[in-house]
Design an enzyme around this catalytic site. Structure first.
Site, PDB file in Angstrom:
ATOM      1  N   HIS A  54     -14.273  -0.754   3.054  1.00 17.29           N
ATOM      2  CA  HIS A  54     -13.295   0.331   3.016  1.00 17.29           C
ATOM      3  C   HIS A  54     -13.864   1.581   2.363  1.00 17.29           C
ATOM      4  O   HIS A  54     -13.535   2.701   2.760  1.00 17.29           O
ATOM      5  CB  HIS A  54     -12.051  -0.133   2.260  1.00 17.29           C
ATOM      6  CG  HIS A  54     -10.905   0.826   2.336  1.00 17.29           C
ATOM      7  ND1 HIS A  54     -10.066   0.897   3.425  1.00 17.29           N
ATOM      8  CD2 HIS A  54     -10.457   1.767   1.466  1.00 17.29           C
ATOM      9  CE1 HIS A  54      -9.151   1.827   3.216  1.00 17.29           C
ATOM     10  NE2 HIS A  54      -9.361   2.374   2.037  1.00 17.29           N
ATOM     11  N   HIS A 100      -3.538   2.201   6.720  1.00 16.18           N
ATOM     12  CA  HIS A 100      -2.991   1.370   5.644  1.00 16.18           C
ATOM     13  C   HIS A 100      -2.479   0.081   6.271  1.00 16.18           C
ATOM     14  O   HIS A 100      -1.311  -0.294   6.142  1.00 16.18           O
ATOM     15  CB  HIS A 100      -1.884   2.110   4.888  1.00 16.18           C
ATOM     16  CG  HIS A 100      -2.154   2.184   3.421  1.00 16.18           C
ATOM     17  ND1 HIS A 100      -1.175   2.132   2.466  1.00 16.18           N
ATOM     18  CD2 HIS A 100      -3.322   2.301   2.727  1.00 16.18           C
ATOM     19  CE1 HIS A 100      -1.703   2.220   1.254  1.00 16.18           C
ATOM     20  NE2 HIS A 100      -3.013   2.325   1.394  1.00 16.18           N
TER      21      HIS A 100
END
Length: 789
Positions: A54, A100
C-alpha cells in the site's frame, strides 16, 4: 534485497512478530543489515507499514514506470499527493483517485467515509480547494443480503462525508458481480482548484525549520491500516476492525479552511497528509523527498487516549491530521490560524541535516531509521508471471457465438422459454449494472458550491463550471472541467491488455461525449495477489494496455493508487481474487460549459447518427463482440469470449469528430455505446430525454455478424450515438467529408415526447418496439427492487 539467512542469536525474532507486521524473513534480514542492529518493536512496525504494498508499491513499481507521465499541460506528475494539470486561464486542477477497499469490507460506513476524507486531504494538501468528488464501486450479487448491507453502508459513508464537508459528488460508476462478494471495491476520486500561487509540495527543507503537527488528535484507531490493506481478506478480518479509521467530516471542513489559509501566508515549506501509516509515513516521506531528516517528539503530539506507546503513535491512522514544515520564526503565525479554526497546532519537531527519522518519547530515542530506508530504497519484487495466457483465457478465446441458442428476427429460445428482443432489452435495463443509479446518487449533494453543470445521470461525464477562487475575472468565464471514472472489469478479466485499453478509451470517449478535450489520467489498480503468477500476469498485462492507450490518446498518468491482494479465502483456504479492475479516472477541459450536451434526446426531429463503424473487422479480431458483454452475462449467465478489439486510431478520429460537432452546435445529444451495445444505448437516450426514436439498422446479417443479438447487444469501442440538428445536416455532413468520410451512418430520427423506441431491420421488420414508459419503469426500478426495503 538481502537473501534470508541464519542470523546471529542477538538478532533472532519470533516469526509471529514478523507475521503480525506482514514482513518476510528476507525483509527482516534486510532491515537488520540496514540498521546494523535488531529493530525495536516501534521500528519494526514502521518498516512493516512503509514496506507494505500500500505504501511502497514493491510489487507494482517496476510496472508503473512504463506509464507516460509528462505532457504540455502536466504541472505535477506522480510522486506527490496529487497530480496537477494546467487548464488555461490561469486555472490549475489537482486531482487523484484512491481506494479504501478492505476497510469498507469490514466496516462499510467508516471505510467509505474515511476514503472520501483521505482523498480530499490529498487534494488540499497541494494548495487546492476541493470542488468535486466521483466514485467507482464494485459489489457482489445484489440479491445477497450481505451485499445489500455493504451497499447501504458504503453509499451512506460516502454521502455523509462528502455532504458534510460541502463537496459535491458529481459522478461515478457501479458494477455488480459475484466475484466482488467478499471484497467490494471503493475507489474515490477528487478534484480541486489551486488557490496558492505556488503548488505545495511534500519534500521537507531548511535545516532547523519547525515541524508542525496540525488537525485532530492521535488515537488508537486505524492501527496498522496500511498493512491491513496489503493482505487478503478472510473470516478473521473482522478482528481487524480497529485498523479501520473513524472520520469527522466537520473537523475536516475546518482543516481544509485552516490549511488553505496557512498556505496563503507563504510560511509553509512543505505539507503532507497523515493518511496510510500516519506519522511514520508523513515524517519518512517528507524527509526522504527533501534529502533531510526529521527529529520528532511524540510527547508533543496531541493524544486522545492515555498511555499510548511509540508503536501506537507511529502507526495510528487517526483521521484529519497533517504535518507541516514551516519557515523558522513563523511558527506562531501558523498556530494562530489553526487555533482560530479550533484545531490543534503544535511544534513537534525540527528538520535536521542527518537524513534520518528520529523519534523521541519520554526523554529517550524511541526509533531512529534512515529516511531513505523507509520511503525510497524499499524492497522491489519482479514476480513470476505466466509465459502464456491462462487456461480460462484460452477457453474464452475459443468460445463462439455458435454455442448460444438459435436466435431469430423475433427473439431467442432459452431453456427457460422464448424471449423477444424487446424482452431481452427490458431485462438488460433492469440488471443492476445497467439500471438507474438514482437510488445511490440522490443521497449525494450534487449541487453544493453551485458549479455543477451536469451531474450524475445526465451525461456520460460530469461537467463543472470553474470559478477562480481568488475572485479575479476570467477572459473566458465559461471554462469548465469534465471528469469520469471507467472500467469494464469483465473485459480486463478476459483479456487484461485489451481490457485496460478499453478502460482508457471509454473514459476519453465519455469526456468527448460532453464536448471536453481529454487531458490526463489518474488510475486505481485493483487486483488480486501479485505473488501468484496469474495475478502478476493480469497486473502486468493491464499496465501494458494502460500505457499504450494513454500514449496514443495523449492522456498522461499523473498518479493514482495500487490496491493489491483483493481476494478472499474460500472454505478450503484457497484465495479467490476479484476480476482485475484498473479503474481509470480522467479529466478534460471544457471551453464553454454552455455548449456541453447530455445523453438524452434533446428535440423531436433530430437526426440520429452512429459514429464509428460497427461491423468492421480489425486485423484478425472483431470490433464488435458478444464476448464479455452484459448480454452474455445477464441473459446467458456466461462470462467468456473475446472482448471487442479496439482500434485506437479510429477511437481518436471518432472522438475528435464528436467534440467538433458539439463545439459547432451541430450535435445536440451524444452517448457512447458501452454495456448492452446499441440497443441499451438507444434506450438510455430515450429514457434520459423522454423522447422516442425510430431506428433503421442499415446492416444485414453476414458471415461475420450472423446473429441479431450480436447486432443489437454486441459491444465494442469507438462508437458514439449522436443526434444532429436537422437544420445543420448539410454543414455536419460537409464537415465529415473533410475528415475523409469516416465510418459514420445516419440510422434514425428522434420522435415525439414519451413515444416509443422502434428498432427496425433494413427491410422494415421490427426487431424491438417498446414504449418509453416501460423502458423507464424497468430501468428506474432495477436497484430499488433490492435496496429500497
Amino acid at each position: 534485497m538481502s537473501a534470508a539467512s541464519d542470523l546471529a542469536p542477538e538478532f533472532a525474532i519470533d516469526p509471529k512478530q514478523l507475521a503480525a507486521e506482514r514482513l518476510t524473513q528476507a525483509e527482516y534480514v534486510e532491515i537488520v543489515n540496514r540498521l546494523g542492529r535488531k529493530p525495536n518493536p516501534a521500528e519494526l512496525g514502521m518498516f512493516g507499514v512503509m514496506w507494505s504494498e500500500h505504501c511502497c508499491y514493491k510489487n507494482s513499481r517496476p510496472l508503473l514506470k512504463q506509464f507516460p507521465t509528462t505532457g504540455e499541460r502536466i504541472l505535477v506528475g506522480p510522486g506527490e499527493n496529487a497530480g496537477v494539470v494546467d487548464l488555461g486561464e490561469g486555472l490549475r486542477l489537482a486531482f487523484k483517485i484512491e481506494s479504501h477497499n478492505h476497510p469498507s469490507a469490514v466496516e462499510p460506513f467508516q471505510g467509505a467515509a474515511t476514503g472520501v476524507g483521505g482523498i480530499l486531504r490529498d487534494i488540499f494538501t497541494m494548495g487546492a480547494r476541493p470542488i468535486a468528488l466521483l466514485n467507482s464501486l464494485r459489489f457482489g450479487d445484489l440479491a445477497d443480503p450481505k451485499t445489500q448491507r455493504l451497499v447501504h453502508g458504503v453509499v451512506s459513508g460516502i454521502s455523509h462525508y462528502g455532504n458534510c464537508t460541502g463537496i459535491p459528488t458529481v459522478g461515478g460508476e457501479i458494477y455488480f458481480d459475484p466475484v466482488y462478494s467478499g471484497n467490494p471495491l471503493v475507489n474515490v476520486m477528487a478534484l480541486g482548484l489551486m488557490e496558492t500561487t505556488e503548488i505545495v509540495k511534500s519534500g521537507a527543507g531548511g535545516i532547523g525549520n519547525p515541524v508542525i503537527y496540525v488537525g485532530s488528535t492521535t488515537g488508537r484507531d486505524g492501527m496498522g491500516g496500511a498493512s491491513f490493506a496489503s493482505a487478503e481478506l478472510s473470516e478473521e478480518s473482522q478482528a481487524d476492525r480497529p485498523a479501520v479509521q473513524v472520520g469527522d467530516p466537520f473537523l475536516e471542513k475546518s482543516l481544509i479552511e485552516a490549511c488553505l489559509e496557512a498556505f496563503q501566508t507563504g510560511a509553509i515549506v512543505a505539507a503532507q497528509d497523515m493518511g496510510a501509516a500516519g506519522l511514520t509515513c508523513s515524517t519518512a516521506e517528507m524527509a526522504a523527498k527533501g534529502g533531510v531528516g526529521i527529529d520528532l517528539d511524540l510527547d508533543l503530539i496531541p493524544a486522545r487516549e492515555s498511555g499510548m506507546i511509540p508503536y501506537e503513535y507511529l502507526l495510528s491512522e487517526s483521521q484529519e491530521r497533517m504535518l507541516f514544515v514551516a519557515q523558522a520564526g513563523r511558527e506562531q503565525e501558523i498556530i494562530d490560524i489553526f487555533q482560530r479554526w479550533e484545531l490543534h497546532a503544535v511544534v513537534a519537531g525540527r528538520v535536521i541535516a542527518e537524513p534520518i527519522v528520529r523519534i523521541r518519547h519520554q526523554g529517550e530515542i524511541a526509533a531512529e531509521i534512515p529516511a531513505l530506508a523507509l520511503a525510497e530504497n524499499t524492497p522491489i519484487y519482479h514476480r513470476e508471471s505466466l509465459s502464456e495466457p491462462p487456461e480460462y483465457v484460452q477457453k474464452a478465446q475459443a468460445w463462439s457465438v455458435s454455442s448460444l441458442p438459435t436466435a431469430s428476427e423475433t427473439g431467442i429460445e432459452l431453456a427457460s422459454g422464448f424471449l423477444s428482443w424487446s424482452e431481452v432489452l427490458l431485462k438488460l435495463l433492469a440488471s443492476p449494472t445497467v439500471a438507474s443509479k438514482a437510488w445511490v446518487y440522490r443521497q449525494y449533494d450534487q449541487q453544493v458550491q453551485n458549479n455543477t453543470v451536469t451531474g450524475p445521470g445526465g451525461a456520460d461525464a460530469a461537467v463543472i463550471r470553474l470559478r477562480p477562487v481568488t475572485g479575479e475575472k476570467l477572459a473566458n468565464p465559461y471554462v469548465g472541467v469534465a471528469a469520469t471514472v471507467d472500467c469494464n472489469p469483465r473485459y480486463v478479466y478476459l483479456d487484461p491488455y485489451q481490457g485496460a485499453i478499453a478502460a482508457v478509451a471509454e473514459a476519453a470517449r465519455n469526456l468527448s461525449c460532453v464536448g471536453a478535450e481529454p487531458l490526463a489520467v489518474t488510475d486505481n489498480l485493483n487486483f488480486g495477489s501479485p505473488e501468484q503468477p496469474l495475478g502478476y500476469w493480469q497486473l502486468s498485462e493491464a499496465c501494458r494496455g494502460l500505457s499504450q492507450a494513454c500514449r496514443v490518446l495523449n492522456t498522461p498518468v499523473t498518479g493514482g493508487n495500487v490496491s493489491l491482494y483483493n481476494e478472499t479465502l474460500d472454505a478450503d483456504g484457497k484465495p479467490q481474487a476479484i476480476y482485475p479492475t484498473p479503474v481509470v479516472g480522467m479529466v478534460g477541459r471544457v471551453t464553454d460549459v454552455r455548449k456541453t450536451v447530455g445523453q438524452g434526446w434533446a428535440k423531436s426531429g433530430d437526426l440520429i447518427y452512429l459514429l464509428g463503424e460497427p461491423l468492421t473487422p480489425k486485423t484478425t479480431t472483431e470490433a464488435i463482440s458478444l464476448g464479455g458483454s452484459e448480454y452474455l452475462a445477464t441473459i446467458h449467465d456466461q462470462v467468456t469470449g473475446k472482448p471487442p478489439y479496439l482500434d485506437l486510431e479510429l477511437e481518436q478520429q471518432v472522438q475528435k469528430i464528436c467534440r467538433e460537432g458539439i463545439a459547432q452546435a451541430w450535435i445536440r445529444t451524444a452517448h457512447d455505446l458501452s454495456e448492452g451495445g446499441i440497443g441499451v444505448a438507444l434506450a438510455e437516450s430515450c429514457i434520459s430525454g423522454n423522447f422516442g426514436a425510430t431506428i433503421t439498422l442499415p446492416w444485414a446479417l453476414s458471415d461475420r455478424i450472423s446473429r441479431w443479438d450480436e447486432l443489437l447487444f454486441g459491444e465494442g469501442g469507438s462508437r458514439i450515438l449522436v443526434a444532429v440538428d436537422p437544420s445543420q445536416k448539410e454543414a455536419w455532413e460537409e464537415y465529415l467529408k473533410t475528415q475523409g468520410n469516416p465510418p459514420i451512418q445516419e440510422i434514425g430520427i428522434v420522435t415525439e415526447t414519451a413515444a416509443e423506441l422502434q428498432i427496425l431491420t433494413a427491410d422494415n421488420q421490427a426487431l424491438i418496439k417498446v414504449r418509453i414508459e416501460e423502458l423507464w419503469d424497468r430501468w428506474a426500478n432495477g436497484l430499488g427492487t433490492y435496496l429500497s426495503s
